[in-house]
Design an enzyme around this catalytic site. Structure first.
Site, mmCIF file in Angstrom:
data_model
loop_
_atom_site.group_PDB
_atom_site.id
_atom_site.type_symbol
_atom_site.label_atom_id
_atom_site.label_comp_id
_atom_site.label_asym_id
_atom_site.label_seq_id
_atom_site.Cartn_x
_atom_site.Cartn_y
_atom_site.Cartn_z
ATOM 1 N N ASP A 107 0.878 -1.165 0.000
ATOM 2 C CA ASP A 107 0.000 0.000 0.000
ATOM 3 C C ASP A 107 0.920 1.220 0.000
ATOM 4 O O ASP A 107 2.123 1.112 0.234
ATOM 5 C CB ASP A 107 -0.937 -0.011 1.212
ATOM 6 C CG ASP A 107 -2.112 0.951 1.015
ATOM 7 O OD1 ASP A 107 -2.068 1.764 0.055
ATOM 8 O OD2 ASP A 107 -3.070 0.905 1.804
HETATM 9 C C1 BGC Z 1 -4.969 3.380 0.066
HETATM 10 C C2 BGC Z 1 -5.095 2.337 -1.018
HETATM 11 C C3 BGC Z 1 -4.976 3.001 -2.367
HETATM 12 C C4 BGC Z 1 -3.655 3.733 -2.422
HETATM 13 C C5 BGC Z 1 -3.394 4.433 -3.737
HETATM 14 C C6 BGC Z 1 -3.732 4.238 -0.100
HETATM 15 O O1 BGC Z 1 -3.742 5.298 0.798
HETATM 16 O O2 BGC Z 1 -4.965 2.759 1.333
HETATM 17 O O3 BGC Z 1 -6.339 1.672 -0.903
HETATM 18 O O4 BGC Z 1 -5.096 2.067 -3.380
HETATM 19 O O5 BGC Z 1 -3.613 4.717 -1.407
HETATM 20 O O6 BGC Z 1 -4.208 5.524 -3.882
#
Ligand code: BGC
Length: 759
Positions: free
Chosen positions: A266
């Site tokens: 993530d």
């Molecule tokens: C989120 C993810 C997301 C990623 C990219 C993160 O803060 O937890 O779910 O895909 O950002 O935007």
């Protein structure tokens, strides 16, 4: 130049293809390998909302991340975009008249409540097509964390409190998306049950609860759909960060479940990149230059073995050769948004759950005049906030949906609300601090309305519609007061509208426009009907109108329990924003660490087993028609059982029924919840008197419990009661599965042990 010796001894130039990955790895320098694994977020921050996300201006502005290109090796960039309710990219571009809006589909909870895997696959196909046509390779979706508590801010992106429902719905979504030749990233693996301090919180979960609940949905999804990628979560889990945990990413995910794709982080900044690679976390997103240097230094110092690096490089290249960018696909930037609007409109109706319908208040008659109350009726919420929010071209609000359906509305009331909305939106804009970065658009507060004004509406209209809206999202968890529970203004509005309309013998319908559960027990006796519309995507108002007017018969069923009160949920004794998150000597409980003391007592596994009353049970949902169940059959197979039941439409309107198959285990094995969902099926649209026989297949492995003492999945022998139910509290037919001999237990790695006592 990328040069390699060919078998004849001649020097050949290596360009990546599906069958020369090993050669390419040999031709890559250490620097290139490190760069391949680290995303390229350091590019121009133009078009970027926070410097990291959406910084791919020259490729797909607004996309969340990417992998780097190495032209000399024939390796293209690949683009990763959010999800899950549709593609999230910037809708407009500098000096470009073309627009890049994506379709806003219903949120995850809504899709799960359809209990219709075919329909979810169709939604996945439409989303996959937009990923492809907007020049992206992977959608960062679906979100699969469990609804451990109703207060998680991202529950709207997730599916259910039950891992089987979660796993099957997710697999359908993945199969749909990937049928378009693009990939998915199932997330957030794993135990990401809260938003508060999500980057650092240590989720403490027993091995059994992990295996049976928090990992189970991922396991099903991996086995049934082989997603291209898995996203490791931000949080720690029983000690280490999931991103650095080889027990999770290699022993379980790959070695036990057979996952053969890529794991990406993530969107963290730098963690211990060497540890991530050693754990089997292939790609670092969104990527920072310092991570490249760290890899190079640690390989050079011998701390990070080249074999570990090569393994991640190999898997990343295996991913890249599947992508549209590698195929050099000529994307159109013009997906068929009209066709997809039809898909979202239809799928949203199927996720709606009819919670109450006294005296057949619904469906409404199109000739009736409606008084439309509630600020959210005019400011309808299509989806939650954060990375899961889609930049869609429009949202049809409920007011508009009602009008589109040809109904008359009381225009004076509509004018009051429309002005109020404009005022509130202007206020929000004026008070916005440009230095504070906020995802999405906050919900406008409810408007108090005086009783005389309401009584006048009761004289003019035939029926009142009243929407209660909720907005939640990434980065924060919900509160009990004024969020899970109604605000005093909302409560007063429901009471006053019901009083005024009932005094003149007219009905009131409440529409819930929310991404997760809300309190209903204290007020549900007031209105005549309650329709849970969820956050139903950009066609929301039209979808709700389709159900209110009976164009579609509601066939959604709850994918989570609606408790009588929030504190009835065992997990809330250990949850942020609720009484107990005080500091103690070991750190800030529920902030730095979170004890899953409720263990398996999540959702109906607790309420149903302990016979604790709820407002609406898991699986609940009414229809405009009625169904009878007959001829339940269970037949043993080589490694489980096949079951069948016949469903007949006994009412006057066409409709669909969801049959939920719960199993109650024999005594003698490990203690288990009273019943657990093991399969489900939905009928086609059945006309009055029409029947359909539904089939189910359950394996002995599906019935197994995880025994921590032996580190294996065990299925007790004996008589299993198989219930064919319309919700967890309402078995409509049953049969017995007799398992004469305990199957050989499935041995697992003894991993993910607790790092601190749960009690
Ligand atoms: C989120 C993810 C997301 C990623 C990219 C993160 O803060 O937890 O779910 O895909 O950002 O935007």
């Amino acid at each position: 130049m990328a040069l390699a010796l060919s078998c004849t001894g001649a020097v050949a130039q290596v360009k990546l293809s599906a069958d020369n990955i090993e050669e390419v790895i040999k031709a890559m320098t250490l620097q290139e390998k490190a760069e391949l694994l680290v995303g390229r977020s350091n590019n121009s921050a133009a078009n970027s909302s926070n410097g990291l996300i959406g910084s791919h201006a020259e490729l797909v502005p607004g996309a969340a991340g990417s992998s780097r290109a190495f032209p000399r090796l024939g390796i293209p960039t690949t683009i990763l975009t959010d999800g899950p309710a549709g593609v999230r990219i910037n809708p407009t571009r500098e000096n470009d008249k073309h627009t890049y809006y994506a379709t806003g589909f219903p949120v995850g909870t809504s899709l799960a409540c359809t209990w219709n895997t075919e329909l979810v696959e169709q939604v996945g196909k439409a989303i996959g097509n937009e990923v492809l046509e907007y020049g992206c390779d992977v959608i960062l979706a679906p979100g699969m964390n469990l609804h451990r508590s109703p207060l998680c801010g991202r529950n709207f992106e997730y599916y259910s409190e039950d891992p089987f429902l979660t796993g099957y719905i997710a697999a359908a979504y993945v199969n749909g998306v990937q049928s378009q030749g693009v990939g998915t990233s199932i997330k957030h693996f794993a135990g990401n049950s809260q938003e508060t301090n999500r980057l650092e919180v240590d989720e403490i979960i027993s091995q059994r609860a992990l295996r049976e609940l928090y990992l189970k949905g991922f396991e099903i999804c991996v086995r049934k759909s082989q997603p291209w990628t898995v996203m490791s979560s931000y949080n720690k889990l029983n000690g280490p960060y999931t991103q650095e945990n080889g027990e999770l990413l290699t022993d379980i995910l790959r070695n036990e479940w057979g996952f053969n794709g890529v794991v990406m982080t993530d969107w963290t900044g730098q963690r211990n990149t060497a540890k991530q690679i050693m754990a089997g976390n292939d790609m670092m997103e969104p990527g920072e230059p310092s991570q490249v240097q760290e890899i190079v230094d640690k390989v050079n110092s011998g701390e990070l073995p080249m074999e570990a690096l090569d393994l991640c490089v190999r898997r990343t290249l295996q991913y890249i050769v599947k992508t549209p960018h590698f195929r050099n696909y000529k994307f159109s930037n013009s997906p068929d948004l009209k066709a997809h609007a039809t898909v979202t409109r239809r799928s949203a109706t199927e996720g709606m759950v009819l919670l109450k319908n006294s005296n057949q208040t619904l469906p409404l008659n199109a000739r009736q005049t409606v008084a439309v109350f509630g600020a959210s009726s005019y400011d309808f919420i299509a989806g939650g906030s954060g990375s899961g929010d889609v930049n869609k071209a429009y949202t049809v609000d409920l007011m508009q949906g009602i009008k589109n359906a040809g109904m008359n509305v009381t225009e004076d009331l509509a004018a009051i609300y429309t002005n109020y909305k404009a005022y509130q939106r202007a206020l929000i804009d004026a008070e916005k601090d440009p230095n504070v970065w906020f995802w999405g658009t906050p919900k406008i507060p409810e408007m108090p309305l005086n009783r005389i004004a309401i009584s006048k509406q009761a004289e003019k209209a035939d029926v009142a519609l009243l929407t209660i809206g909720r907005q939640a999202g990434e980065g924060d968890d919900r509160r009990i007061d004024n969020d899970f529970n109604l605000t005093s203004v909302e409560r007063q509005l429901i009471e006053d509208v019901c009083l005024a309309f009932h005094q003149v013998g007219k009905p009131v319908v409440v529409v819930l426009n929310t991404g997760g559960a809300v309190e209903t027990a204290s007020w549900k006796n007031l209105p005549d009907a309650i329709l849970l519309a969820w956050q139903p995507g950009q066609e929301g108002g039209n979808s709700v109108a389709d159900v209110l007017l009976g164009k579609e018969n509601p066939s959604g069923r709850l994918s989570m329990t609606f408790p009588l009160s929030a504190m009835d949920v065992p997990a809330l004794r250990n949850y942020p924003n609720v009484g107990l998150d005080k500091s103690d000597k070991n750190g800030r409980r529920n902030v730095d660490y979170n004890l899953h003391q409720e263990d398996l007592n999540v959702g109906y596994r607790y309420f149903n087993t302990e016979k604790v009353a709820v407002s609406y049970p898991f699986g609940f949902g009414l229809s405009y028609t009625s169904f009878a169940y007959s001829k339940p059959v269970v037949k043993a197979t080589k490694d489980g059982f096949e079951a069948q039941v016949t469903v007949t439409n006994t009412g006057k309107l066409a409709g669909k029924e969801v049959v939920q198959l719960y199993v109650s285990a024999p005594k003698g094995g490990l203690d288990k919840p009273a019943q657990e969902l093991k399969s489900f099926a939905k009928t086609r649209v059945l006309q009055p008197n029409e029947s359909q026989t539904l089939s189910f297949s359950v394996s002995n492995y599906d019935l197994a419990s995880f025994n921590e003492a032996s580190q294996s999945w065990e299925t007790a022998q004996g008589k299993y009661v198989v219930y064919f139910s319309s919700n967890v509290e309402e078995a409509r037919a049953s049969a017995i599965y007799n398992l004469a001999k305990m199957p050989y237990p499935v041995r697992c790695h003894n991993v993910m042990r607790l790092n601190r006592p749960l009690k």
